[in-house]
Design an enzyme around this catalytic site. Structure first.
Site, short mmCIF file in Angstrom:
data_model
loop_
_atom_site.label_atom_id
_atom_site.label_comp_id
_atom_site.label_asym_id
_atom_site.label_seq_id
_atom_site.Cartn_x
_atom_site.Cartn_y
_atom_site.Cartn_z
N GLN A 71 0.82 -1.21 0.00
CA GLN A 71 0.00 0.00 0.00
C GLN A 71 0.86 1.26 0.00
O GLN A 71 2.05 1.24 0.27
CB GLN A 71 -0.91 0.01 1.23
CG GLN A 71 -2.07 -0.96 1.14
CD GLN A 71 -3.09 -0.72 2.24
OE1 GLN A 71 -3.01 -1.32 3.29
NE2 GLN A 71 -4.03 0.15 1.99
N HIS A 72 0.19 2.36 -0.33
CA HIS A 72 0.66 3.73 -0.13
C HIS A 72 1.71 4.22 -1.12
O HIS A 72 1.90 5.43 -1.25
CB HIS A 72 1.24 3.93 1.28
CG HIS A 72 0.42 3.41 2.40
ND1 HIS A 72 -0.90 3.75 2.58
CD2 HIS A 72 0.73 2.55 3.42
CE1 HIS A 72 -1.37 3.14 3.66
NE2 HIS A 72 -0.40 2.39 4.17
N ASP A 240 -2.18 -4.86 0.32
CA ASP A 240 -1.66 -6.14 0.81
C ASP A 240 -2.43 -6.68 2.01
O ASP A 240 -2.74 -7.87 2.07
CB ASP A 240 -0.16 -6.06 1.08
CG ASP A 240 0.25 -4.85 1.90
OD1 ASP A 240 -0.62 -4.08 2.38
OD2 ASP A 240 1.47 -4.65 2.05
#
Length: 473
Positions: A71-72, A240
């Site tokens: 992520q991110h 994830d």
């Protein structure tokens, strides 16, 4: 036999798991490494994905694929679909000041209300703000913003720079799912909409953002590419942790504690949460529900470092730890080796407390490493409980969960029953659930067998002495 493929494009590697779409049985797998570092060229992920697909026997007999990913991470594209600069990963903390600036402008409670979370250095919005302030020329070129799994799914469907992709730079074809969008800090799990004001405050201007694909829907199909056949259905993908939740078959009452590169504590709930303190991120999950989550930067690598220091492998570390008494003779490791996300201390360092001639032994240090890592995660469990989450059991997953010492000490640290499911690549397995869901129209109910149920009981003094030394601000 119909086959589906699930992908885990993680921080360290890309894994592909091919499953039987009817039974969920794993048929074959593949893997390829990612570069190290907190700043990575997305092209390396694409190369690793193609290598992992080849290692898994290819996709010629696969009907659907879905990509789970870290992520991110900030992937910024220009109008020609080219990556403007290397992606900043979730564990890149250079945007800590940018997070503070956004909070000062909007207010923590307001951001939590609008986007489900209070931004920290991990989140995409803060990385965009860093880009605006540190690299204004690059920021001005940004025409679209994607996350790692969005970008990989876009490329699988044939999009990208005109000289690299058959369908060219159609930025509006970017797509994502609600779980990964919820980790940006500019999308609301409660409303299902992007907050364009936050995007503009972060980047300095608006940009194309991926459309949201619902659970069980498909983004489209693959086109013929080197190593990728045409006509494979592409599922929505996921962040994830949300993908791991699908892979585990997590339902309400389950709290998942994952010990990987990062540590996470998350639960599936039927209503969104908004924590103005910023401790709990109010994410969405990949099934249409919600995923309150606490993340720590320091997890399995704490054990890596201490095992290396003691000159043992992970098995040896566990044997040393189990030779020590609960509480490690008063030795306490606060394991902020890489700063910390929860609590939000990006510049913190690790500290060892309680060193005496009696307590400073190899056995106690080994146990203190495991206890310290787990106490940080137990604080996360307390945080999600304060928002109304019920913990009927803790599902302990990740590479470190296979260590018997970690499982036993977890049962002494957490005040809920601990179960260790059979080992598996749960992010890729969850992505495979998505692929089968998109292919068949219904969510499979594939749940792993429980491998271990530790019989140890909670030992309150472990957490009491950790709390006595805790640095939280």
């Amino acid at each position: 036999m119909r086959l589906v493929a699930g992908v885990d494009s993680s921080t360290q590697s890309c894994k592909v798991v091919v499953r039987d779409a009817d039974t969920g049985a794993v048929v074959r797998t593949g893997r390829a490494a990612h570069p190290e570092g907190t700043e990575v060229a997305p092209a390396a992920w694409w190369d690793a994905l193609l290598a992992a697909i080849a290692d898994a026997g290819g996709l010629d007999d696969v009907a659907a694929i879905s990509v789970g990913g870290q992520q991110h991470g900030m992937v910024v594209l220009d109008a020609e679909g080219r990556v403007i600069r290397d992606a900043l990963l979730w564990n890149d903390t250079r945007s800590a000041q940018a997070a503070r600036d956004l909070i000062a402008e909007f207010g923590a409670e307001e951001l939590a209300r609008r986007t489900g979370s209070v931004p920290v250095a991990s989140f995409t919005a803060t990385k965009l703000r860093w880009l605006r302030d540190a690299e204004p020329e690059n920021a001005a070129r940004v025409a679209a913003v994607a996350l790692p799994h969005d970008w990989l799914s876009w490329r699988l469907r044939g999009y990208g720079p005109a000289d690299e992709s058959p369908l060219g730079p159609v930025l509006e074809a970017l797509a994502t799912d609600r779980s990964d969008a919820s980790g940006t800090s500019y999308w609301s799990p409660a409303t299902g909409d992007y907050d364009r004001e936050v995007v503009t405050a972060s980047l300095g201007h608006d940009a194309v953002l991926p459309r949201i694909v619902g659970p069980g829907e498909a983004m489209g199909e693959t086109v013929a590419l080197p190593g990728v056949p045409a006509g494979v259905l592409v599922g929505p993908g996921a962040g994830d942790n949300a993908a791991a939740g699908l892979g585990l078959g997590a339902r309400e009452g389950d709290v998942v504690v994952s010990i990987g590169t990062s540590g996470t504590v998350f639960a599936v709930t039927d209503a969104p949460v908004a924590d103005g303190t910023g401790t709990v991120a109010g994410f969405a999950d990949a099934s249409g529900a919600f995923l309150p989550l606490v993340a720590t930067l320091n997890a399995a690598r704490v054990l890596d470092r201490v095992a290396s220091l003691l000159g043992v492998d992970h098995t040896g570390l566990g044997e040393l730890a189990l030779a020590a008494e609960p509480g490690s003779g008063g030795l306490v490791l606060q394991p902020y080796f890489e700063g910390e996300r929860t609590p939000n201390l990006p510049d913190a360092t690790a500290t060892l407390f309680g060193m005496t001639l009696a307590s400073t032994t190899r056995e106690n240090l080994a146990r203190a490493a495991i206890e310290g890592m787990l106490c940080g995660l137990a604080d996360g469990l307390d945080a999600v409980r304060r928002l109304g989450v019920t913990a009927n059991r803790v599902l302990l997953v990740g590479g470190a969960a296979a260590n018997p010492a970690v499982a036993q000490i977890a049962a002494e640290v957490f005040d809920a029953p601990v179960e260790v499911p059979e080992p598996g690549e749960y992010v890729a397995l969850g992505a495979g659930v998505q692929a089968a869901w998109a292919l068949t129209g219904s969510r499979p109910d594939w749940r792993p067998e429980t491998l271990v149920r530790p019989t140890a009981t909670p030992v309150p003094r472990i957490r009491e002495q950790y709390a006595a030394h805790a640095v939280t601000a």
